[in-house]
Design a protein around this motif. Structure first.
Motif, PDB file in Angstrom:
ATOM      1  N   MET A  44       0.851  -1.206   0.000  1.00  0.00           N
ATOM      2  CA  MET A  44       0.000   0.000   0.000  1.00  0.00           C
ATOM      3  C   MET A  44       0.876   1.241   0.000  1.00  0.00           C
ATOM      4  O   MET A  44       1.980   1.201   0.529  1.00  0.00           O
ATOM      5  CB  MET A  44      -0.861   0.017   1.280  1.00  0.00           C
ATOM      6  CG  MET A  44      -1.760  -1.174   1.390  1.00  0.00           C
ATOM      7  SD  MET A  44      -2.475  -1.346   3.048  1.00  0.00           S
ATOM      8  CE  MET A  44      -2.850  -3.109   2.997  1.00  0.00           C
ATOM      9  N   TYR A  47       0.419   5.908   4.229  1.00  0.00           N
ATOM     10  CA  TYR A  47      -0.893   6.433   4.615  1.00  0.00           C
ATOM     11  C   TYR A  47      -0.936   7.947   4.459  1.00  0.00           C
ATOM     12  O   TYR A  47      -0.027   8.663   4.890  1.00  0.00           O
ATOM     13  CB  TYR A  47      -1.247   6.079   6.073  1.00  0.00           C
ATOM     14  CG  TYR A  47      -2.591   6.693   6.408  1.00  0.00           C
ATOM     15  CD1 TYR A  47      -3.758   6.091   5.964  1.00  0.00           C
ATOM     16  CD2 TYR A  47      -2.674   7.922   7.062  1.00  0.00           C
ATOM     17  CE1 TYR A  47      -4.990   6.689   6.170  1.00  0.00           C
ATOM     18  CE2 TYR A  47      -3.901   8.532   7.280  1.00  0.00           C
ATOM     19  CZ  TYR A  47      -5.065   7.905   6.830  1.00  0.00           C
ATOM     20  OH  TYR A  47      -6.275   8.508   7.023  1.00  0.00           O
ATOM     21  N   GLN A  52      -6.983   8.813   1.266  1.00  0.00           N
ATOM     22  CA  GLN A  52      -8.169   8.131   1.802  1.00  0.00           C
ATOM     23  C   GLN A  52      -9.448   8.838   1.343  1.00  0.00           C
ATOM     24  O   GLN A  52     -10.446   8.198   1.006  1.00  0.00           O
ATOM     25  CB  GLN A  52      -8.098   8.075   3.327  1.00  0.00           C
ATOM     26  CG  GLN A  52      -9.258   7.306   3.931  1.00  0.00           C
ATOM     27  CD  GLN A  52      -9.303   7.391   5.447  1.00  0.00           C
ATOM     28  OE1 GLN A  52      -8.271   7.569   6.100  1.00  0.00           O
ATOM     29  NE2 GLN A  52     -10.477   7.269   6.003  1.00  0.00           N
ATOM     30  N   PHE A  57      -9.555   4.361  -0.250  1.00  0.00           N
ATOM     31  CA  PHE A  57      -8.648   3.317   0.238  1.00  0.00           C
ATOM     32  C   PHE A  57      -7.984   2.593  -0.933  1.00  0.00           C
ATOM     33  O   PHE A  57      -8.643   2.308  -1.944  1.00  0.00           O
ATOM     34  CB  PHE A  57      -9.422   2.290   1.062  1.00  0.00           C
ATOM     35  CG  PHE A  57      -9.784   2.772   2.444  1.00  0.00           C
ATOM     36  CD1 PHE A  57      -8.919   2.560   3.514  1.00  0.00           C
ATOM     37  CD2 PHE A  57     -10.988   3.425   2.673  1.00  0.00           C
ATOM     38  CE1 PHE A  57      -9.245   2.999   4.788  1.00  0.00           C
ATOM     39  CE2 PHE A  57     -11.321   3.874   3.941  1.00  0.00           C
ATOM     40  CZ  PHE A  57     -10.448   3.665   4.999  1.00  0.00           C
ATOM     41  N   ALA A  61      -5.677  -2.469   0.508  1.00  0.00           N
ATOM     42  CA  ALA A  61      -6.269  -2.323   1.846  1.00  0.00           C
ATOM     43  C   ALA A  61      -7.662  -2.963   1.871  1.00  0.00           C
ATOM     44  O   ALA A  61      -8.041  -3.640   2.828  1.00  0.00           O
ATOM     45  CB  ALA A  61      -6.343  -0.852   2.246  1.00  0.00           C
ATOM     46  N   ASN A  91       2.367   0.782   8.404  1.00  0.00           N
ATOM     47  CA  ASN A  91       1.574   1.458   7.376  1.00  0.00           C
ATOM     48  C   ASN A  91       0.317   0.651   7.031  1.00  0.00           C
ATOM     49  O   ASN A  91      -0.789   1.197   6.978  1.00  0.00           O
ATOM     50  CB  ASN A  91       2.453   1.663   6.132  1.00  0.00           C
ATOM     51  CG  ASN A  91       1.771   2.519   5.097  1.00  0.00           C
ATOM     52  OD1 ASN A  91       1.278   3.603   5.406  1.00  0.00           O
ATOM     53  ND2 ASN A  91       1.718   2.040   3.871  1.00  0.00           N
ATOM     54  N   THR A  92       0.496  -0.656   6.854  1.00  0.00           N
ATOM     55  CA  THR A  92      -0.667  -1.537   6.589  1.00  0.00           C
ATOM     56  C   THR A  92      -1.650  -1.454   7.750  1.00  0.00           C
ATOM     57  O   THR A  92      -2.860  -1.298   7.554  1.00  0.00           O
ATOM     58  CB  THR A  92      -0.182  -2.999   6.411  1.00  0.00           C
ATOM     59  OG1 THR A  92       0.671  -3.044   5.277  1.00  0.00           O
ATOM     60  CG2 THR A  92      -1.346  -3.958   6.222  1.00  0.00           C
ATOM     61  N   ASP A  94      -2.074   0.884   9.909  1.00  0.00           N
ATOM     62  CA  ASP A  94      -2.738   2.199   9.983  1.00  0.00           C
ATOM     63  C   ASP A  94      -3.847   2.327   8.939  1.00  0.00           C
ATOM     64  O   ASP A  94      -4.938   2.796   9.250  1.00  0.00           O
ATOM     65  CB  ASP A  94      -1.702   3.322   9.819  1.00  0.00           C
ATOM     66  CG  ASP A  94      -0.785   3.438  11.026  1.00  0.00           C
ATOM     67  OD1 ASP A  94      -1.120   2.873  12.096  1.00  0.00           O
ATOM     68  OD2 ASP A  94       0.280   4.090  10.922  1.00  0.00           O
ATOM     69  N   TRP A  95      -3.580   1.884   7.699  1.00  0.00           N
ATOM     70  CA  TRP A  95      -4.635   1.936   6.677  1.00  0.00           C
ATOM     71  C   TRP A  95      -5.866   1.167   7.156  1.00  0.00           C
ATOM     72  O   TRP A  95      -6.987   1.667   7.106  1.00  0.00           O
ATOM     73  CB  TRP A  95      -4.150   1.334   5.353  1.00  0.00           C
ATOM     74  CG  TRP A  95      -3.509   2.320   4.406  1.00  0.00           C
ATOM     75  CD1 TRP A  95      -2.213   2.359   3.996  1.00  0.00           C
ATOM     76  CD2 TRP A  95      -4.161   3.415   3.726  1.00  0.00           C
ATOM     77  NE1 TRP A  95      -2.008   3.394   3.124  1.00  0.00           N
ATOM     78  CE2 TRP A  95      -3.193   4.060   2.922  1.00  0.00           C
ATOM     79  CE3 TRP A  95      -5.471   3.907   3.712  1.00  0.00           C
ATOM     80  CZ2 TRP A  95      -3.492   5.171   2.127  1.00  0.00           C
ATOM     81  CZ3 TRP A  95      -5.773   5.017   2.916  1.00  0.00           C
ATOM     82  CH2 TRP A  95      -4.787   5.631   2.143  1.00  0.00           C
ATOM     83  N   ARG A  98      -8.332   2.624   9.682  1.00  0.00           N
ATOM     84  CA  ARG A  98      -9.197   3.755   9.327  1.00  0.00           C
ATOM     85  C   ARG A  98     -10.594   3.316   8.905  1.00  0.00           C
ATOM     86  O   ARG A  98     -11.478   4.136   8.705  1.00  0.00           O
ATOM     87  CB  ARG A  98      -8.579   4.616   8.214  1.00  0.00           C
ATOM     88  CG  ARG A  98      -7.190   5.160   8.520  1.00  0.00           C
ATOM     89  CD  ARG A  98      -7.095   5.811   9.889  1.00  0.00           C
ATOM     90  NE  ARG A  98      -7.858   7.046   9.976  1.00  0.00           N
ATOM     91  CZ  ARG A  98      -8.120   7.677  11.107  1.00  0.00           C
ATOM     92  NH1 ARG A  98      -7.716   7.170  12.265  1.00  0.00           N
ATOM     93  NH2 ARG A  98      -8.799   8.796  11.109  1.00  0.00           N
ATOM     94  N   TYR A  99     -10.787   2.009   8.717  1.00  0.00           N
ATOM     95  CA  TYR A  99     -12.140   1.517   8.395  1.00  0.00           C
ATOM     96  C   TYR A  99     -13.000   1.520   9.656  1.00  0.00           C
ATOM     97  O   TYR A  99     -12.479   1.403  10.780  1.00  0.00           O
ATOM     98  CB  TYR A  99     -12.078   0.079   7.857  1.00  0.00           C
ATOM     99  CG  TYR A  99     -11.542  -0.054   6.452  1.00  0.00           C
ATOM    100  CD1 TYR A  99     -12.347   0.223   5.346  1.00  0.00           C
ATOM    101  CD2 TYR A  99     -10.233  -0.492   6.230  1.00  0.00           C
ATOM    102  CE1 TYR A  99     -11.852   0.075   4.046  1.00  0.00           C
ATOM    103  CE2 TYR A  99      -9.740  -0.636   4.936  1.00  0.00           C
ATOM    104  CZ  TYR A  99     -10.559  -0.351   3.853  1.00  0.00           C
ATOM    105  OH  TYR A  99     -10.073  -0.499   2.578  1.00  0.00           O
TER     106      TYR A  99
END
Ligand code: FMN
Length: 187
Positions: A44, A47, A52, A57, A61, A91-92, A94-95, A98-99
């Motif tokens: 990904m 972030y 986003q 996304f 992700a 990073n993964t 954190d992405w 966010r869901y």
């Protein structure tokens, strides 16, 4: 019930990938399903809240979140990078965080590490616990760290030391009992 398992090392001959192979074999002796993921398939961009918002996304992700939704939890083997865990996974993480609803919440996690050092990469796992616990994952208290991992596997990627293999087997099986017990709790 299903668990995902993956190595945070991306290199092909990684000791942590080998550890995940051993774990897969142990879980396959139980009633719990295991799916091994390769994080190379889930790369990904860094972030960025602007991404986003538009275009949204990254598709990696989306795919990772769907995998996570299909499982009760994760088994992770991580190398230790500078006393912590690899930055690409933060990073993964954190992405995915966010869901909504929070995909990491109410999942279970077991952490393993492997390193050529005598500490076995254990220090990195303490850092890995923090974002998971912050996001509501039930991280199993006990962990497994394989020291001198560069000498630990034979040509078939089996652990040479039967004591280490037994410790790993015992830990994974006790984690599976814990996972099975948690299914009776209504979160
Ligand atoms: C950026 C970087 C930092 C590292 N820092 C540590 C460290 O703090 N402790 C350690 O035991 N090994 C450290 N190592 C060595 C790794 O343990 C070693 O490369 C190991 O093989 C990585 O795991 P893998 O075999 O699963 O890829 C580091 C390696 C890299 C690339």
């Amino acid at each position: 019930m299903k668990l995902l398992a993956f190595s945070l090392s991306l290199r092909q001959s990684s000791y942590n990938r080998k550890l995940i192979k051993r774990v897969e074999q142990i879980v396959q002796t139980s009633k719990i399903e295991i799916e091994v993921l390769d994080l190379l398939q889930y790369e990904m961009p860094a972030y960025n809240a602007d991404i986003q918002e538009n275009p949204g996304f990254p598709e990696a992700a989306e795919r990772f979140r769907k995998k996570l939704e299909s499982a009760q939890g994760v088994i992770i083997a991580s190398p230790e990078y500078n006393f912590s865990y690899p930055g690409h996974f933060k990073n993964t993480f954190d992405w995915i965080s966010r869901y909504r609803p929070m995909p990491w919440a109410n999942k279970v996690a077991l952490f393993l590490s492997a390193s050529p050092s005598l500490v076995g990469g254990n220090r990195g796992l303490w850092h890995l616990r923090v974002p998971f616990e912050a996001c509501g994952t039930f991280v199993y208290p006990e962990m497994f760290s394989l020291a001198t991992a560069n000498q630990a596997f034979n040509e078939s990627d089996e652990l040479i030391d039967s004591v280490a293999q037994k410790r790993l087997t015992d830990l994974v099986l006790s984690f599976l009992r814990y996972v099975e017990g948690l299914q009776y709790i209504n979160f």
